[in-house]
Write a protein that holds these residues in place. Sequence first.
Motif, PDB file in Angstrom:
ATOM      1  N   LEU A 199       0.535  -1.412   0.426  1.00 35.60           N
ATOM      2  CA  LEU A 199       0.159   0.053  -0.018  1.00 35.60           C
ATOM      3  C   LEU A 199       1.044   1.196  -0.089  1.00 35.60           C
ATOM      4  O   LEU A 199       2.149   1.319   0.631  1.00 35.60           O
ATOM      5  CB  LEU A 199      -0.990  -0.579   1.319  1.00 35.60           C
ATOM      6  CG  LEU A 199      -1.928  -1.168   1.167  1.00 35.60           C
ATOM      7  CD1 LEU A 199      -2.643  -0.848   2.993  1.00 35.60           C
ATOM      8  CD2 LEU A 199      -3.181  -1.080   0.435  1.00 35.60           C
ATOM      9  N   ASP A 200       0.027   2.262  -1.001  1.00 32.30           N
ATOM     10  CA  ASP A 200       1.034   3.849  -0.364  1.00 32.30           C
ATOM     11  C   ASP A 200       0.953   3.956   0.945  1.00 32.30           C
ATOM     12  O   ASP A 200      -0.018   3.887   1.389  1.00 32.30           O
ATOM     13  CB  ASP A 200       0.498   4.507  -1.382  1.00 32.30           C
ATOM     14  CG  ASP A 200       0.969   5.670  -1.474  1.00 32.30           C
ATOM     15  OD1 ASP A 200       0.748   6.896  -0.982  1.00 32.30           O
ATOM     16  OD2 ASP A 200       1.570   5.942  -2.433  1.00 32.30           O
ATOM     17  N   ASP A 201       2.597   4.131   1.343  1.00 30.69           N
ATOM     18  CA  ASP A 201       3.100   4.648   3.400  1.00 30.69           C
ATOM     19  C   ASP A 201       3.058   6.338   3.145  1.00 30.69           C
ATOM     20  O   ASP A 201       3.249   6.877   3.958  1.00 30.69           O
ATOM     21  CB  ASP A 201       3.942   3.692   3.079  1.00 30.69           C
ATOM     22  CG  ASP A 201       4.681   4.593   3.241  1.00 30.69           C
ATOM     23  OD1 ASP A 201       5.419   5.144   1.537  1.00 30.69           O
ATOM     24  OD2 ASP A 201       6.247   3.780   3.461  1.00 30.69           O
ATOM     25  N   LYS A 202       2.332   6.968   2.009  1.00 28.95           N
ATOM     26  CA  LYS A 202       3.109   8.302   1.917  1.00 28.95           C
ATOM     27  C   LYS A 202       1.572   9.085   3.015  1.00 28.95           C
ATOM     28  O   LYS A 202       1.833   9.876   3.880  1.00 28.95           O
ATOM     29  CB  LYS A 202       2.809   9.587   0.659  1.00 28.95           C
ATOM     30  CG  LYS A 202       3.800   9.127  -0.224  1.00 28.95           C
ATOM     31  CD  LYS A 202       3.630  10.202  -1.686  1.00 28.95           C
ATOM     32  CE  LYS A 202       5.024   9.028  -2.638  1.00 28.95           C
ATOM     33  NZ  LYS A 202       3.933   7.713  -3.032  1.00 28.95           N
ATOM     34  N   LEU A 203       0.323   8.888   3.045  1.00 30.80           N
ATOM     35  CA  LEU A 203      -0.641   9.114   3.573  1.00 30.80           C
ATOM     36  C   LEU A 203      -0.841   8.829   4.820  1.00 30.80           C
ATOM     37  O   LEU A 203      -0.782   6.880   5.278  1.00 30.80           O
ATOM     38  CB  LEU A 203      -2.148   9.097   2.599  1.00 30.80           C
ATOM     39  CG  LEU A 203      -2.493   9.975   1.956  1.00 30.80           C
ATOM     40  CD1 LEU A 203      -3.704  10.459   1.572  1.00 30.80           C
ATOM     41  CD2 LEU A 203      -2.345  11.744   2.219  1.00 30.80           C
TER      42      LEU A 203
END
Length: 467
Positions: A199-203
């Motif tokens: 999963l994208d971990d930026k947010l």
Amino acid sequence: MPRFTSFVLFAEMRTGSNFLEANLNALPGVSCLGEVFNPHFIGKKDQTEMFGMDLAAREQDPRALLRLLRDRTPGLAGFRYFHDHDPRILPDLLDDQGCAKIVLTRNPVDSYVSWKIAQATGQWKLTNAKNLKTAQARFDAAEFRAHMEALQDFQLRLMRGLQTSGQTAFYIDYDDLQDVAVLNGLAAWLGVEARLEALDDKLKKQNPEEIGDKVVNLAEMEGALARLDRFNLARTPNFEPRRAPAIPSFVAVEGAGLLYMPVRSGPEAQVQAWMAGLGRGGLLGDFAQKTLRQWKKTHPGHRSFTVIRHPLLRAHQAFLGQIVSGKLAEHRQGLIRSQKADLPPPGQPFLDAAQHREAFAAFLRYAKLSVAGQMGQRVSPHWASQTAVLQGFAGFQGPDLVIREDRLAEGLSWLAAEVGLEKAPAAPADHAAAEALEAIWDPALEEAAQEAYARDYMGFGFGRWKA
């Protein structure tokens, strides 16, 4: 050939749509361009231009921006759409079979509380946990009801649009967003070959606490939620067929701007006699939509009205006028066959009040089944619920005024004044209908009418006919 040529993500604020967008954009060949039709910006906060179109140009022609988005974005292009975004573009999205529909939902209490906290902190996205701002929300019951109703209305509109066009959507819940297998299933459904490894971990997730720790008035919130009928258990089930506007039955005064929209088995003769007595010419009827529009255009300031009658009195009038008389022969036979009703020969009187009462009770049972859509024969407008009849009128144009029969004189007098008639005849009363029912009335008939016409009793506030 690809299954879809574009996509739209239907979501709302505080449902995880930013996170889902980030993960979609992590898939090669997929571009999600934000809230393209947000009324305050284009794509993302403070952005006012996209593909050479600014807010003013988008306001003038939103479809042009939709075309540019699809034509100029490589791969599969899409955007997020919330219930309060430009409504003009929604029909285009729902009708387009090549536009994939993703529907993201979240528990409305969670999304509401998250929204209130974001309002209080001014923090709508979090990319660094060190910058987290915290606050507690104050639950406002009226505000929450409005919030939930707006979301539910939008979801129902989406569902109907998909059903009527033979499409399906990919439904995903907020809690599913942390499951990479689900997001890869979404990619497969979109027809995208790429898959996410992680999963994208930026947010970062904001306010991970339990809901009780995020509001300052938990007891008040719990009390308000307990009073909400979440599953609509208090609804009156409705399986009655929808009705057409019945425009040919409308009656107008030739020289005055009055239009009567009759509810069958009401005081039709009395109302039309009053209209004819206004001294403004004869009565016009047998309208079609075209001729009715023409009449309206030539009578500026016109008023339309209808008259509703107590359900028990109206049912009895329908019984006498349509069944006992023999006018509706097929329904008469259906009543005899299904309810074993003992009726005199068509047009003949009953032997006594007991026979009359029992036959009318059988008709009320028949009407209940008919209105509920449980009879093979069509529902006659003479005993269709008045609620359904008025809803049918609204398919063309609802009446300006709904008069209850027991206030007929005041209602007609007001109408006459509205169209500039200083003198109007007194409104005649239908004493014969009331006297005929009075002769056989008993409490069991009242209860049977309430069962058959629950929507009318509840919707119009009718009480017992005979207190």
